[in-house]
Design an enzyme around this catalytic site. Structure first.
Site, PDB file in Angstrom:
ATOM      1  N   PHE A 121       0.854  -1.183   0.000  1.00 23.20           N
ATOM      2  CA  PHE A 121       0.000   0.000   0.000  1.00 23.20           C
ATOM      3  C   PHE A 121       0.894   1.239   0.000  1.00 23.20           C
ATOM      4  O   PHE A 121       1.838   1.326   0.782  1.00 23.20           O
ATOM      5  CB  PHE A 121      -0.891  -0.021   1.244  1.00 23.20           C
ATOM      6  CG  PHE A 121      -2.003   0.982   1.197  1.00 23.20           C
ATOM      7  CD1 PHE A 121      -3.201   0.679   0.572  1.00 23.20           C
ATOM      8  CD2 PHE A 121      -1.855   2.231   1.776  1.00 23.20           C
ATOM      9  CE1 PHE A 121      -4.233   1.609   0.526  1.00 23.20           C
ATOM     10  CE2 PHE A 121      -2.878   3.164   1.729  1.00 23.20           C
ATOM     11  CZ  PHE A 121      -4.075   2.856   1.100  1.00 23.20           C
ATOM     12  N   TYR A 126     -11.369   1.998  10.212  1.00 19.17           N
ATOM     13  CA  TYR A 126     -12.547   2.267   9.376  1.00 19.17           C
ATOM     14  C   TYR A 126     -12.848   1.197   8.328  1.00 19.17           C
ATOM     15  O   TYR A 126     -13.776   1.347   7.560  1.00 19.17           O
ATOM     16  CB  TYR A 126     -12.432   3.644   8.700  1.00 19.17           C
ATOM     17  CG  TYR A 126     -11.161   3.874   7.896  1.00 19.17           C
ATOM     18  CD1 TYR A 126     -11.032   3.352   6.619  1.00 19.17           C
ATOM     19  CD2 TYR A 126     -10.113   4.624   8.409  1.00 19.17           C
ATOM     20  CE1 TYR A 126      -9.880   3.551   5.883  1.00 19.17           C
ATOM     21  CE2 TYR A 126      -8.951   4.837   7.678  1.00 19.17           C
ATOM     22  CZ  TYR A 126      -8.840   4.300   6.415  1.00 19.17           C
ATOM     23  OH  TYR A 126      -7.695   4.503   5.700  1.00 19.17           O
ATOM     24  N   LYS A 127     -12.039   0.138   8.281  1.00 24.73           N
ATOM     25  CA  LYS A 127     -12.321  -0.921   7.302  1.00 24.73           C
ATOM     26  C   LYS A 127     -13.223  -1.968   7.970  1.00 24.73           C
ATOM     27  O   LYS A 127     -14.387  -1.683   8.215  1.00 24.73           O
ATOM     28  CB  LYS A 127     -11.009  -1.481   6.769  1.00 24.73           C
ATOM     29  CG  LYS A 127     -10.299  -0.439   5.890  1.00 24.73           C
ATOM     30  CD  LYS A 127      -8.908  -0.818   5.458  1.00 24.73           C
ATOM     31  CE  LYS A 127      -8.334   0.272   4.557  1.00 24.73           C
ATOM     32  NZ  LYS A 127      -6.871   0.285   4.550  1.00 24.73           N
ATOM     33  N   ASP A 174       1.279  -4.758   9.093  1.00 28.90           N
ATOM     34  CA  ASP A 174       0.170  -3.852   8.833  1.00 28.90           C
ATOM     35  C   ASP A 174      -1.079  -4.733   8.690  1.00 28.90           C
ATOM     36  O   ASP A 174      -1.159  -5.577   7.791  1.00 28.90           O
ATOM     37  CB  ASP A 174       0.430  -3.059   7.543  1.00 28.90           C
ATOM     38  CG  ASP A 174      -0.668  -2.031   7.260  1.00 28.90           C
ATOM     39  OD1 ASP A 174      -1.807  -2.246   7.709  1.00 28.90           O
ATOM     40  OD2 ASP A 174      -0.379  -1.032   6.574  1.00 28.90           O
ATOM     41  N   ARG A 208     -12.051  -4.515  -7.195  1.00 32.72           N
ATOM     42  CA  ARG A 208     -12.047  -5.245  -5.918  1.00 32.72           C
ATOM     43  C   ARG A 208     -13.474  -5.471  -5.402  1.00 32.72           C
ATOM     44  O   ARG A 208     -14.286  -4.546  -5.389  1.00 32.72           O
ATOM     45  CB  ARG A 208     -11.280  -4.459  -4.846  1.00 32.72           C
ATOM     46  CG  ARG A 208      -9.844  -4.165  -5.166  1.00 32.72           C
ATOM     47  CD  ARG A 208      -9.096  -3.668  -3.941  1.00 32.72           C
ATOM     48  NE  ARG A 208      -9.741  -2.527  -3.284  1.00 32.72           N
ATOM     49  CZ  ARG A 208      -9.313  -1.971  -2.150  1.00 32.72           C
ATOM     50  NH1 ARG A 208      -8.250  -2.477  -1.535  1.00 32.72           N
ATOM     51  NH2 ARG A 208      -9.928  -0.938  -1.625  1.00 32.72           N
TER      52      ARG A 208
HETATM   53  C1  LIG Z   1      -6.196   1.487   4.336  1.00 39.97           C
HETATM   54  C2  LIG Z   1      -4.735   1.268   4.503  1.00 39.97           C
HETATM   55  C3  LIG Z   1      -3.949   2.251   5.116  1.00 39.97           C
HETATM   56  C4  LIG Z   1      -4.564   3.537   5.558  1.00 39.97           C
HETATM   57  O1  LIG Z   1      -3.669   4.389   6.145  1.00 39.97           O
HETATM   58  P1  LIG Z   1      -4.167   5.689   6.908  1.00 39.97           P
HETATM   59  O2  LIG Z   1      -2.947   6.401   7.221  1.00 39.97           O
HETATM   60  O3  LIG Z   1      -4.903   5.216   8.141  1.00 39.97           O
HETATM   61  O4  LIG Z   1      -5.074   6.429   5.979  1.00 39.97           O
HETATM   62  C5  LIG Z   1      -2.602   1.962   5.291  1.00 39.97           C
HETATM   63  N1  LIG Z   1      -2.047   0.799   4.883  1.00 39.97           N
HETATM   64  C6  LIG Z   1      -2.798  -0.161   4.270  1.00 39.97           C
HETATM   65  C7  LIG Z   1      -2.171  -1.435   3.850  1.00 39.97           C
HETATM   66  C8  LIG Z   1      -4.152   0.070   4.052  1.00 39.97           C
HETATM   67  O5  LIG Z   1      -4.877  -0.847   3.436  1.00 39.97           O
END
Ligand SMILES: *Cc1c(COP(=O)(O)O)cnc(C)c1O
Length: 410
Positions: free
Chosen positions: A123, A220-221, A195, A369
């Site tokens: 990510f 939030y997921k 993560d 997705r």
């Molecule tokens: C959704 C997600 C994030 C989100 O990061 P924020 O800083 O909380 O916006 C980070 N890493 C991964 C792998 C994600 O899927």
């Protein structure tokens, strides 16, 4: 709805939980891996924190309603979902900010090693934060090294300070084996930072038992905490007190209300707090976590596998869907709770599906997705998504002009 999906829904022990979410009538919502749906209990909790706590009790709420302890209180509830004993999880900041703090701590704990090992195509924010640390600390203290996922083990050498991986890839939905990779990192003398953005609340895990060093995850997921909900971090007890983190804000201080002129890091995970927590958002997340009092993560995982399996079989069996290239592993143990497919017109496909009431998302350059949130998704949702997808493909609706432009958020 076919008899098959109805029968599966009728047999689903989690089916009744859906009624505890607000979900618009006919909508098929398959984007809970990006923004979880709204638990009804959250509406009540947010109304109460705004009207009564903030509205009437004002500043006394920091004590009266325990606002000051909320990051720990919510952290402990998340700890129960990820196999962490009390005192190691804090609800705070975003994943990005938490990664900054933890990567800096990891480099400090494992000096003079200086390599952050990560995989290509992780990510973006995870990589960006590591790149920011390289800029800040300089090459002598920090280097980001990225390898293909298949080369992780080979790249674990005595220069690696920390291995940073996302358990479930946001792109393909492929899942790493957390336990064996944590062992491999340790065998090479590296720390392990996971993560859990696409895992927390949907995949069982045992951070303590696997001796994971650090982790971050998303509110939030699959935890359904609402847009911009605070994230969380985990630091194994073994590392407490051994390093400080660079965002030395007042609420990470040993005694914030002494207003001392000099920083002294607080105990345990509290030192990973920087500033004032977003109370309204954290109250929302806290209420959303009530859902997990009714069901175990193991039960959620069982349904998640069944839903993705059902969807994958549908993809394979419908002739109209054969041009979609499935990126998600066929072996259930190797995937998370999403199914990703690649298609040249993935953007147009995503828009045509959304227009037809199937909320999915697109990830550049060509990925579509389908996220399955077992607390509220039904087998009927999977089936309807497949039916509509087949129709969109048959009619080549994704080629229509109105799907040619992209907004800021995709
Ligand atoms: C959704 C997600 C994030 C989100 O990061 P924020 O800083 O909380 O916006 C980070 N890493 C991964 C792998 C994600 O899927």
């Amino acid at each position: 709805m076919s008899a098959l999906s109805s029968a599966r829904d009728a047999d689903d022990p989690l089916a009744a939980l859906r009624a505890q979410f607000q979900l618009p009538g006919d909508l098929v919502y398959l984007d809970g891996n990006s923004l979880g749906a709204l638990p009804l209990a959250v509406k009540e909790a947010v109304r109460d924190v705004v009207e009564h706590q903030w509205g009437e009790d004002l500043i006394s709420s920091w004590n009266k309603h325990d606002w000051i302890r909320l990051p720990m209180i919510v952290g402990e509830r998340i700890a129960a979902l990820i196999g962490a004993a009390p005192g190691q999880v804090l609800c705070t900041d975003s994943i990005s900010v938490n990664l900054f703090k933890l990567l800096a701590t990891a480099l400090d704990l494992n000096a003079p090693r200086r390599v952050i090992l990560a995989v290509e195509e992780d990510f973006p924010t995870d990589t960006y934060i590591a790149q920011g640390l390289v800029e800040l600390l300089g090459d002598a203290r920090c280097e980001l090294r990225r390898v293909p996922a298949s080369e992780i083990s080979a790249a674990l050498n005595d220069e690696v300070a920390v291995l940073m991986l996302t358990e479930v890839s946001y792109r393909s939905g492929e899942r790493h084996d957390m336990q064996s990779l944590t062992e491999a990192a340790h065998a090479a003398g590296a720390l392990m930072l996971w993560d859990l953005a696409h895992s927390a609340g949907v995949i069982p895990m045992a951070l303590d038992a696997w001796d994971v060093d650090m982790a971050v995850g998303c509110g939030y997921k699959y935890l359904n905490g609402g847009p911009g909900a605070p994230a969380f971090l985990y630091v194994n007890k073994r590392h407490h007190g051994r390093a400080s983190q660079p965002l030395s804000g007042w609420l990470g201080h040993r005694n914030p209300f002494a207003f001392s002129p000099d920083y002294a890091a607080g105990d345990g995970v509290l030192r990973y707090q920087a500033g004032t927590p977003p109370i309204v958002s954290m109250v929302a997340l806290n209420a959303a976590l009530d859902m997990f009092d009714q069901v175990s993560v193991e039960q959620i995982r069982t349904k998640s596998i069944a839903l993705t399996e059902y969807f994958l079989q549908g993809l394979e069996s419908r002739p109209l869907l054969q041009s979609l290239v499935c990126l998600t592993p066929r072996d259930a143990s190797r995937r998370g709770s999403q199914v990703s497919v690649a298609h040249e017109h993935a953007w147009g496909l995503s828009q045509a599906l959304i227009e037809a009431g199937v909320i999915v998302d697109f990830r550049a350059p060509d990925i579509l997705r389908f996220g399955f949130a077992p607390l509220y998704n039904r087998f009927a949702d999977a089936e309807k998504a497949l039916d509509i997808l087949a129709r969109v493909m048959a009619e080549e609706r994704y080629l229509e002009d109105r799907f040619a432009t992209r907004p800021a958020v995709t």
